[in-house]
Motif scaffolding. Structure first.
Motif, PDB file in Angstrom:
ATOM      1  N   ARG A  93      30.558  54.366 -25.915  1.00 34.90           N
ATOM      2  CA  ARG A  93      30.664  54.636 -27.357  1.00 34.90           C
ATOM      3  C   ARG A  93      32.104  54.388 -27.816  1.00 34.90           C
ATOM      4  NH1 ARG A  93      26.871  58.238 -29.467  1.00 34.90           N
ATOM      5  NH2 ARG A  93      28.470  59.540 -30.431  1.00 34.90           N
ATOM      6  N   VAL A  94      32.237  53.671 -28.934  1.00 37.16           N
ATOM      7  CA  VAL A  94      33.552  53.227 -29.400  1.00 37.16           C
ATOM      8  C   VAL A  94      33.873  53.782 -30.786  1.00 37.16           C
ATOM      9  CG1 VAL A  94      35.057  51.234 -29.780  1.00 37.16           C
ATOM     10  CG2 VAL A  94      33.116  51.047 -28.197  1.00 37.16           C
ATOM     11  N   LEU A  95      35.092  54.293 -30.937  1.00 40.77           N
ATOM     12  CA  LEU A  95      35.640  54.673 -32.240  1.00 40.77           C
ATOM     13  C   LEU A  95      36.693  53.640 -32.628  1.00 40.77           C
ATOM     14  CD1 LEU A  95      36.185  56.682 -34.618  1.00 40.77           C
ATOM     15  CD2 LEU A  95      37.891  57.757 -33.125  1.00 40.77           C
ATOM     16  N   ILE A  96      36.643  53.177 -33.876  1.00 45.44           N
ATOM     17  CA  ILE A  96      37.637  52.231 -34.388  1.00 45.44           C
ATOM     18  C   ILE A  96      38.413  52.885 -35.521  1.00 45.44           C
ATOM     19  CG2 ILE A  96      37.973  50.062 -35.659  1.00 45.44           C
ATOM     20  CD1 ILE A  96      35.649  48.880 -34.144  1.00 45.44           C
ATOM     21  N   MET A  97      39.725  52.680 -35.528  1.00 44.31           N
ATOM     22  CA  MET A  97      40.537  53.067 -36.676  1.00 44.31           C
ATOM     23  C   MET A  97      41.057  51.803 -37.344  1.00 44.31           C
ATOM     24  SD  MET A  97      43.897  55.542 -37.089  1.00 44.31           S
ATOM     25  CE  MET A  97      42.925  57.057 -37.048  1.00 44.31           C
ATOM     26  N   THR A  98      40.912  51.737 -38.665  1.00 41.85           N
ATOM     27  CA  THR A  98      41.417  50.612 -39.436  1.00 41.85           C
ATOM     28  C   THR A  98      42.450  51.113 -40.447  1.00 41.85           C
ATOM     29  OG1 THR A  98      40.766  48.700 -40.800  1.00 41.85           O
ATOM     30  CG2 THR A  98      39.609  50.768 -41.201  1.00 41.85           C
ATOM     31  N   PHE A 154      38.545  53.903 -27.645  1.00 42.71           N
ATOM     32  CA  PHE A 154      39.192  53.949 -28.959  1.00 42.71           C
ATOM     33  C   PHE A 154      40.001  52.675 -29.171  1.00 42.71           C
ATOM     34  CE2 PHE A 154      43.055  55.480 -31.448  1.00 42.71           C
ATOM     35  CZ  PHE A 154      42.418  55.418 -32.682  1.00 42.71           C
ATOM     36  N   PHE A 155      39.721  52.002 -30.283  1.00 45.16           N
ATOM     37  CA  PHE A 155      40.514  50.831 -30.671  1.00 45.16           C
ATOM     38  C   PHE A 155      41.124  51.098 -32.033  1.00 45.16           C
ATOM     39  CE2 PHE A 155      40.480  46.666 -33.065  1.00 45.16           C
ATOM     40  CZ  PHE A 155      41.683  46.216 -32.535  1.00 45.16           C
ATOM     41  N   SER A 156      42.442  51.065 -32.107  1.00 46.12           N
ATOM     42  CA  SER A 156      43.134  51.200 -33.389  1.00 46.12           C
ATOM     43  C   SER A 156      43.712  49.847 -33.765  1.00 46.12           C
ATOM     44  CB  SER A 156      44.245  52.246 -33.310  1.00 46.12           C
ATOM     45  OG  SER A 156      44.836  52.418 -34.587  1.00 46.12           O
ATOM     46  N   ALA A 157      43.309  49.319 -34.913  1.00 48.61           N
ATOM     47  CA  ALA A 157      43.735  47.993 -35.364  1.00 48.61           C
ATOM     48  C   ALA A 157      45.172  47.985 -35.866  1.00 48.61           C
ATOM     49  CB  ALA A 157      42.795  47.478 -36.448  1.00 48.61           C
ATOM     50  N   ARG A 174      43.925  65.377 -24.662  1.00 49.03           N
ATOM     51  CA  ARG A 174      42.912  65.946 -23.767  1.00 49.03           C
ATOM     52  C   ARG A 174      41.779  64.939 -23.564  1.00 49.03           C
ATOM     53  NH1 ARG A 174      41.526  70.141 -26.648  1.00 49.03           N
ATOM     54  NH2 ARG A 174      43.271  71.378 -25.893  1.00 49.03           N
ATOM     55  N   TRP A 175      41.404  64.254 -24.651  1.00 48.92           N
ATOM     56  CA  TRP A 175      40.366  63.215 -24.558  1.00 48.92           C
ATOM     57  C   TRP A 175      40.788  62.116 -23.599  1.00 48.92           C
ATOM     58  CZ3 TRP A 175      40.718  58.026 -26.199  1.00 48.92           C
ATOM     59  CH2 TRP A 175      39.508  57.313 -26.188  1.00 48.92           C
ATOM     60  N   LYS A 176      42.064  61.706 -23.682  1.00 42.19           N
ATOM     61  CA  LYS A 176      42.568  60.669 -22.778  1.00 42.19           C
ATOM     62  C   LYS A 176      42.557  61.173 -21.331  1.00 42.19           C
ATOM     63  CE  LYS A 176      44.478  57.139 -23.181  1.00 42.19           C
ATOM     64  NZ  LYS A 176      44.025  56.994 -21.827  1.00 42.19           N
ATOM     65  N   GLU A 177      42.991  62.400 -21.109  1.00 38.48           N
ATOM     66  CA  GLU A 177      43.041  62.969 -19.754  1.00 38.48           C
ATOM     67  C   GLU A 177      41.653  63.102 -19.148  1.00 38.48           C
ATOM     68  OE1 GLU A 177      45.106  66.572 -20.555  1.00 38.48           O
ATOM     69  OE2 GLU A 177      47.110  65.658 -20.384  1.00 38.48           O
ATOM     70  N   ASN A 178      40.627  63.185 -20.015  1.00 39.23           N
ATOM     71  CA  ASN A 178      39.246  63.296 -19.551  1.00 39.23           C
ATOM     72  C   ASN A 178      38.594  61.928 -19.350  1.00 39.23           C
ATOM     73  OD1 ASN A 178      39.266  66.095 -19.468  1.00 39.23           O
ATOM     74  ND2 ASN A 178      38.545  66.307 -21.574  1.00 39.23           N
ATOM     75  N   GLY A 179      39.390  60.868 -19.411  1.00 41.77           N
ATOM     76  CA  GLY A 179      38.862  59.538 -19.105  1.00 41.77           C
ATOM     77  C   GLY A 179      38.741  58.587 -20.265  1.00 41.77           C
ATOM     78  N   GLY A 180      39.126  59.012 -21.467  1.00 41.46           N
ATOM     79  CA  GLY A 180      39.061  58.124 -22.623  1.00 41.46           C
ATOM     80  C   GLY A 180      39.995  56.930 -22.475  1.00 41.46           C
ATOM     81  N   ILE A 181      39.549  55.775 -22.952  1.00 43.80           N
ATOM     82  CA  ILE A 181      40.334  54.540 -22.858  1.00 43.80           C
ATOM     83  C   ILE A 181      40.720  54.099 -24.268  1.00 43.80           C
ATOM     84  CG2 ILE A 181      40.300  52.111 -22.166  1.00 43.80           C
ATOM     85  CD1 ILE A 181      38.189  52.898 -20.052  1.00 43.80           C
ATOM     86  N   ALA A 182      42.013  53.789 -24.458  1.00 40.71           N
ATOM     87  CA  ALA A 182      42.502  53.423 -25.787  1.00 40.71           C
ATOM     88  C   ALA A 182      43.318  52.135 -25.750  1.00 40.71           C
ATOM     89  CB  ALA A 182      43.357  54.555 -26.366  1.00 40.71           C
ATOM     90  N   VAL A 183      43.030  51.256 -26.701  1.00 41.50           N
ATOM     91  CA  VAL A 183      43.825  50.044 -26.915  1.00 41.50           C
ATOM     92  C   VAL A 183      44.331  50.082 -28.347  1.00 41.50           C
ATOM     93  CG1 VAL A 183      43.810  47.529 -26.996  1.00 41.50           C
ATOM     94  CG2 VAL A 183      42.508  48.707 -25.228  1.00 41.50           C
ATOM     95  N   ILE A 184      45.643  49.924 -28.509  1.00 37.07           N
ATOM     96  CA  ILE A 184      46.287  50.066 -29.814  1.00 37.07           C
ATOM     97  C   ILE A 184      47.034  48.786 -30.169  1.00 37.07           C
ATOM     98  CG2 ILE A 184      47.846  51.490 -31.209  1.00 37.07           C
ATOM     99  CD1 ILE A 184      45.617  53.162 -30.018  1.00 37.07           C
ATOM    100  N   VAL A 185      46.962  48.398 -31.434  1.00 39.82           N
ATOM    101  CA  VAL A 185      47.724  47.256 -31.929  1.00 39.82           C
ATOM    102  C   VAL A 185      49.138  47.706 -32.293  1.00 39.82           C
ATOM    103  CG1 VAL A 185      47.966  45.673 -33.889  1.00 39.82           C
ATOM    104  CG2 VAL A 185      45.761  45.892 -32.725  1.00 39.82           C
TER     105      VAL A 185
END
Length: 258
Positions: A93-98, A154-157, A174-185
Motif C-alpha cells: 500500500r502506497v501513500l503519495i504526497m504532492t 511513501f513517495f513524496s514528490a 515509528r512507521w519507518k522503524e516498523n519497516g516503512g519504505i520512503a523515497v523523497i524528491v
C-alpha cells in the motif's frame, strides 16, 4: 515563494500592467496561468518557465528537471529497495504526497513514479496535498500516520515533509522503524540530514542552481534580441541513499528554514 495560484495570477497581472521586459515563472496552476502567459507574450513580454511548466502556452522556453524522469528514477529507487528487502511478491500500500495537484511538474513526477513501479503489486491508498507548505506537509504526514499507519510505502514528490526537525516526526519515524519504505524528491541539506537519521531510504534531487542560472542567462538573451534555440532546457539529477548520505552532507552547506 508564492504557493497560492490566485496570488500568483495577481502578481503576473501586475507585471503585465507594468510592462516588464521578461517574466520567468514556476507555474502553480497550468490551466489558469496559460492564458495569462499568452496575454503577456501578445504584449511583447518575454516569458519563460522554470521548475513547473505550462507546455500549452506561448512561453519561450522551460528550464528545469525532466519531471517525468524524476518520477521514474524515484520509482526505480523504490523498486530496488523493495526487491532488496524481498518484498516484491507482496501486495503493498502506497501513500503519495504532492504539492499543488494542478501543477504539471507534480503530475509528471507521479506519472513517472507509477509507470516505473508497475511491476510491483501496489495499491495507491491516498494522495495528500501539501500546497508546497513545509509546515503543513509535516503536520499532514504526522496526522496521516497516526490515523492510518497501515501503509507500506511513501513517495513524496517534493521535500516538504522532511524540512521539519527529525525529532518532531514521532509517528512517521515509528512507521519507518516498523519497516516503512520512503523515497523523497530533493537533496537539500536538511532533507539529506533527515534521511541520514533514518527518515528516507532514497532521495532523488534536482539542480536548482542550474535552473536559476540557465533561466536568467537565456531570458537575458531573449530580452536582448538573441535567439534561444532550445525550448526544453533540462538540468540534471542527484541521487541519495544510505551508502552516500554522509558524503552528500559533507558536500552541502548546512541551512534550515525557520
Amino acid at each position: 515563494m508564492v504557493v497560492d495560484s490566485q496570488e500568483q495570477e495577481k502578481i503576473v497581472e501586475s507585471l503585465i500592467e507594468r510592462k516588464v521586459d521578461g517574466i520567468v515563472i514556476s507555474v502553480l496552476d497550468t490551466k489558469k496561468m496559460t492564458p495569462l502567459i499568452n496575454k503577456a507574450v501578445s504584449q511583447g513580454i518575454k516569458v519563460a518557465t522554470f521548475d513547473s511548466d505550462a507546455p500549452a502556452s506561448n512561453r519561450a522556453f522551460y528550464v528545469g528537471t525532466n519531471n517525468y524522469e524524476l518520477g521514474q528514477e524515484s520509482g526505480k529507487s523504490l523498486v530496488k529497495i523493495v526487491k532488496e528487502k524481498n518484498l516484491h511478491q507482496r501486495h503493498l500500500r502506497v501513500l503519495i504526497m504532492t504539492g499543488v495537484k494542478e501543477s504539471v511538474n507534480m503530475q509528471e513526477r507521479i506519472e513517472g513514479f507509477k509507470d516505473a513501479t508497475e511491476e510491483l503489486d501496489l495499491e495507491f491508498v491516498d494522495m495528500v496535498e501539501s500546497y508546497d507548505d513545509i509546515n503543513r506537509a509535516s503536520e499532514l504526514l504526522e496526522n496521516y500516520v497516526k490515523k492510518n499507519p497501515h501503509f507500506d510505502l511513501f513517495f513524496s514528490a517534493g521535500a516538504w515533509p522532511l524540512f521539519s526537525p527529525p525529532e518532531g516526526m514521532i509517528s512517521y519515524k515509528r512507521w519507518k522503524e516498523n519497516g516503512g519504505i520512503a523515497v523523497i524528491v530533493d537533496t537539500f541539506y536538511p532533507i539529506v540530514f533527515a534521511a541520514d537519521k533514518g527518515l528516507a531510504d532514497a532521495l532523488v534531487g534536482q539542480d536548482f542552481k542550474g535552473m536559476g542560472r540557465l533561466s536568467v542567462e537565456n531570458m537575458y538573451k531573449l530580452i536582448n534580441g538573441d535567439e534561444v534555440k532550445e525550448t526544453m532546457i533540462y538540468t540534471g539529477l542527484e541521487y541519495g541513499n544510505v551508502d552516500n548520505y554522509e558524503d552528500l552532507l559533507k558536500r552541502k552547506k548546512p541551512w534550515e528554514i525557520k
